[in-house]
Design an enzyme around this catalytic site. Structure first.
Site, PDB file in Angstrom:
ATOM      1  N   ARG A   1       0.833  -1.198   0.000  1.00 32.41           N
ATOM      2  CA  ARG A   1       0.000   0.000   0.000  1.00 32.41           C
ATOM      3  C   ARG A   1       0.869   1.250   0.000  1.00 32.41           C
ATOM      4  NH1 ARG A   1      -0.438   2.681   4.827  1.00 32.41           N
ATOM      5  NH2 ARG A   1       0.507   1.686   6.637  1.00 32.41           N
ATOM      6  N   LEU A   2       0.255   2.332  -0.418  1.00 29.74           N
ATOM      7  CA  LEU A   2       0.827   3.661  -0.267  1.00 29.74           C
ATOM      8  C   LEU A   2      -0.193   4.481   0.509  1.00 29.74           C
ATOM      9  CD1 LEU A   2       2.266   4.511  -3.820  1.00 29.74           C
ATOM     10  CD2 LEU A   2       3.557   3.865  -1.782  1.00 29.74           C
ATOM     11  N   ASP A   3       0.268   5.295   1.438  1.00 34.99           N
ATOM     12  CA  ASP A   3      -0.641   6.157   2.189  1.00 34.99           C
ATOM     13  C   ASP A   3      -1.401   7.069   1.234  1.00 34.99           C
ATOM     14  OD1 ASP A   3       0.219   5.099   4.599  1.00 34.99           O
ATOM     15  OD2 ASP A   3       1.793   6.601   4.841  1.00 34.99           O
ATOM     16  N   LYS A   4      -2.548   7.500   1.654  1.00 38.86           N
ATOM     17  CA  LYS A   4      -3.395   8.361   0.829  1.00 38.86           C
ATOM     18  C   LYS A   4      -2.649   9.568   0.267  1.00 38.86           C
ATOM     19  CE  LYS A   4      -7.680  11.078   1.048  1.00 38.86           C
ATOM     20  NZ  LYS A   4      -8.831  11.479   1.909  1.00 38.86           N
TER      21      LYS A   4
END
Length: 256
Positions: A52-55
């Protein structure tokens, strides 16, 4: 539409825009647009998350096109066999290069992590960094008449939650636009003087072995207009071409 960096019958990689969630989250119930749903509609097939990548973070996001490939890619990540390179703009003049070896206590979300163990011991966390450019701008931010910034390349060896943001804050060079671990005055200064809101953290490069064919895949995500605007204002244009020539260290990897 999302910018597709790579696609075959097994996996797909996109350049995730800043401000876009990878998938639905209880932490952002009002959001209606997500990478997974958008990409599924765009390519006409289901996708599976691998990492994932942070928002607020932009850049290379890898997804699988089957659960089996997702499992294989996840194993690579867990075994530190995937290399990632990020770029960030931070406050102040950073030392030329170095390594942050600073264990981090797990950050827990009140809703998403309500069943997690709050007493878990700090986990090892290592980030390598290299300074690419520096600048002093004639604008007042906080108590100073000028503001200093550094463009840094970050290579995480581990993958703790918010590791890069927390490590830069630990060095007293927080990433600009970081609302949780950054400098509020500097964040406001970026908006006021340079018309640049948001987190200045971008997942620029990724290198991995194809989970089916074994071939080496190198992915590069271009900077968005917001990043390009900052680079132009800070006079870092000559630095940008060098970012396309990343040399991955064979013994550096990360699991996030």
């Amino acid at each position: 539409m999302l910018e597709i960096l790579y696609q075959d019958e097994h996996l797909v990689a996109v350049n995730k825009p800043a401000g876009m969630l990878v998938h639905r989250s209880w932490l952002d119930r009002h959001e209606t647009v997500f990478v997974m749903q958008t990409l599924r509609d765009q390519i006409g097939q289901h996708v599976f998350t691998v990492h994932r990548l942070d928002k607020p973070t932009s850049g290379v996001l890898l997804l699988a096109l089957s659960s089996d490939v997702a499992r294989l890619l996840s194993q690579q990540l867990e075994n530190h066999q995937v290399n990632k390179v990020y770029h960030a703009v931070v406050r102040g003049y950073m030392p030329e290069d170095g390594t942050v070896d600073y264990s981090l206590t797990e950050e827990l979300d009140k809703i998403a992590d309500k069943f997690a163990n709050p007493g878990k011991a700090p986990q090892p966390a290592v980030t390598h960094y290299r300074v690419l450019a520096k600048v002093e701008m004639p604008v007042p931010v906080g108590p100073y008449d000028t503001a200093r910034y550094s463009l840094v390349e970050l290579t995480p060896e581990t993958g703790r939650k918010h590791q890069l943001r927390r490590h830069m804050s630990h060095l007293h060079h927080p990433i600009l636009g970081d609302s949780a671990h950054g400098d509020l005055k500097q964040n406001r200064g970026m908006i006021k003087h340079f018309s640049c809101p948001g987190l200045m953290l971008h997942a620029s490069h990724m290198q991995l072995s194809h989970p089916v064919t074994g071939e080496t895949i190198e992915l590069t995500a271009r900077w968005d207009p917001r990043w390009q605007h900052v680079v132009e204002q800070f006079g870092w244009q000559d630095t940008v071409p060098a970012l396309e020539r990343v040399e991955f260290a064979a013994d550096w990897g990360q699991d996030n």
